[in-house]
Write an enzyme that holds these catalytic residues in place. Structure first.
Site, short mmCIF file in Angstrom:
data_model
loop_
_atom_site.label_atom_id
_atom_site.label_comp_id
_atom_site.label_asym_id
_atom_site.label_seq_id
_atom_site.Cartn_x
_atom_site.Cartn_y
_atom_site.Cartn_z
N HIS A 36 11.54 -27.11 32.93
CA HIS A 36 10.10 -26.79 33.31
C HIS A 36 9.62 -28.58 33.40
CE1 HIS A 36 5.90 -25.90 33.33
NE2 HIS A 36 5.62 -26.63 32.16
N ARG A 82 -0.97 -33.86 23.29
CA ARG A 82 -1.33 -33.42 24.81
C ARG A 82 -0.76 -34.42 25.74
NH1 ARG A 82 -7.53 -33.37 26.73
NH2 ARG A 82 -7.70 -31.80 25.13
N THR A 118 -4.22 -29.01 32.03
CA THR A 118 -3.84 -27.69 32.31
C THR A 118 -4.14 -26.54 31.45
OG1 THR A 118 -1.52 -27.69 31.79
CG2 THR A 118 -1.90 -28.52 34.07
N ASN A 141 4.89 -28.79 25.31
CA ASN A 141 5.83 -29.70 26.21
C ASN A 141 6.55 -30.77 25.31
OD1 ASN A 141 6.07 -28.38 28.64
ND2 ASN A 141 3.76 -28.99 29.13
N ARG A 169 3.87 -20.79 40.48
CA ARG A 169 3.21 -21.86 41.43
C ARG A 169 3.97 -21.78 43.00
NH1 ARG A 169 3.19 -26.21 36.62
NH2 ARG A 169 0.88 -26.33 35.98
N ARG A 203 6.81 -34.93 30.72
CA ARG A 203 7.10 -33.92 29.62
C ARG A 203 8.06 -34.69 28.69
NH1 ARG A 203 6.31 -30.61 34.06
NH2 ARG A 203 4.65 -29.23 34.20
#
EC number: 1.1.1.27
Length: 332
Positions: free
Chosen positions: A193, A99, A248, A138, A169, A106
């Site tokens: 990303h 995580r 998230t 990620n 977003r 990332r």
């Protein structure tokens, strides 16, 4: 005779045909479960399989979903740490991995997750050799490349969640600024990303009206309306959510379901996913970048040739170089 035998009389002698739209989610963390719930609520599969190494959590999450199956159209929800449970999946969504921590980029996650993928991907290939493989973990662009290399799949069958969420977003914040629904605000975030993502200001429009035509400085320094801050809010958005709630989940889960829908329903809808991008817009390295593309039941079937301004193209090349700087050091 059992109660079941007394109740039900079989018409077919052979076994019924199995699942036609089976979807597997690997990893039952926050993102994995948000993806699973979003897929179920959109009625995108006739069987959902969950896989994780944490057996108790896996069993608990599966039971929790099964107990709600009366309220869903998908009643077959299975789970196991053994990848045989994923057999014959049409789409496999990989959310497993370390995580992202507060303040962590990332890209810092990469080698930890590469090592995890060395176990996951071969097992997916073993049991679902014809699936569409979707990477969400990620850093998603690099791990999509890793999944492609480890799987041996053709490029069109390995995709990532990419900047689909970044663009969502972007359109949400644009809508807030203009007091319009996000679906009426059109704009694309391409590239990585993450921190080096590229807003395509030249393509931003509402009802076909180019906003950069109305405001030539949009997205640049010296813009009195400070539209550049919109992209900064996109980049900072995930970090802010992690700071506030620790992770998230919901938005990325809904984004994943949107991509799965495009595949299983053969929507041929334009979206943005990481794809092999060498040779596009001056990109020289073997990286996966999000660009506008078309998803259907065969996977990523087509790419849209964007018209970028020189500065946007320069930023996209820089985004590719950022990814390659990390990717070239990987041990696969």
């Amino acid at each position: 005779m059992s109660t079941k035998e007394k109740l039900i009389g079989h018409v077919m002698k052979e076994e019924p045909i199995g699942s036609r739209n089976k979807v597997t989610v690997v990893g039952v963390g926050m993102v994995g479960m948000a993806s699973a719930v979003s897929i179920l609520l959109k009625d995108l599969c006739d069987e959902l399989a969950l896989v994780d190494v944490m057996e108790d959590k896996l069993k608990g999450e599966a039971m929790d979903l099964q107990h709600g199956s009366l309220f869903l159209k998908t009643h077959k929800i299975v789970a196991d740490k053994d990848y045989s449970v994923t057999a014959n999946s049409r789409v496999v969504v990989v959310t497993a991995g370390a995580r992202q921590q507060e303040g962590e980029s990332r890209l810092n996650l990469v080698q930890r997750n590469v090592n995890i993928f060395k176990f996951i991907i071969p097992n997916i290939v073993k049991y679902s050799p014809n699936c569409i493989l979707m990477v969400v973990s990620n850093p998603v662009d690099i791990l999509t490349y890793v999944a492609w290399k480890l799987s041996g799949f053709p490029r069109h069958r390995v995709i990532g969640s990419g900047t689909n969420l970044d663009s969502a977003r972007f359109r949400h914040i644009m809508g807030e600024k203009l007091h319009l629904h996000p679906s009426s605000c059109h704009g694309w975030i391409v590239g990585e990303h993450g921190d080096s993502s590229v807003p395509v200001w030249s393509g931003v429009n509402v009802a076909g009206v180019s906003l950069q035509t109305l405001n030539p400085k949009m997205g640049a320094e010296g813009d009195s309306e400070n539209w550049k801050a919109v992209h900064k809010m996109v980049v900072d958005g995930a970090y802010e959510v992690i700071k506030l709630k620790g992770y998230t989940s919901w938005a990325i889960g809904m984004s994943v379901a949107d991509l799965v829908e495009s595949i299983v329903k053969n929507c041929t809808k334009c979206t943005q996913c990481p794809r092999w991008s060498r040779g596009m817009h001056g990109v020289k390295d073997e990286v996966f970048l999000s660009v506008p593309c078309v998803l259907g039941n065969s996977g990523l079937t087509d790419v849209i040739h964007m018209t970028l301004k020189p500065e946007e193209e320069k930023q996209l090349v820089k985004s590719a170089e950022t990814l390659w700087g990390v990717q070239k050091e990987l041990t696969l």
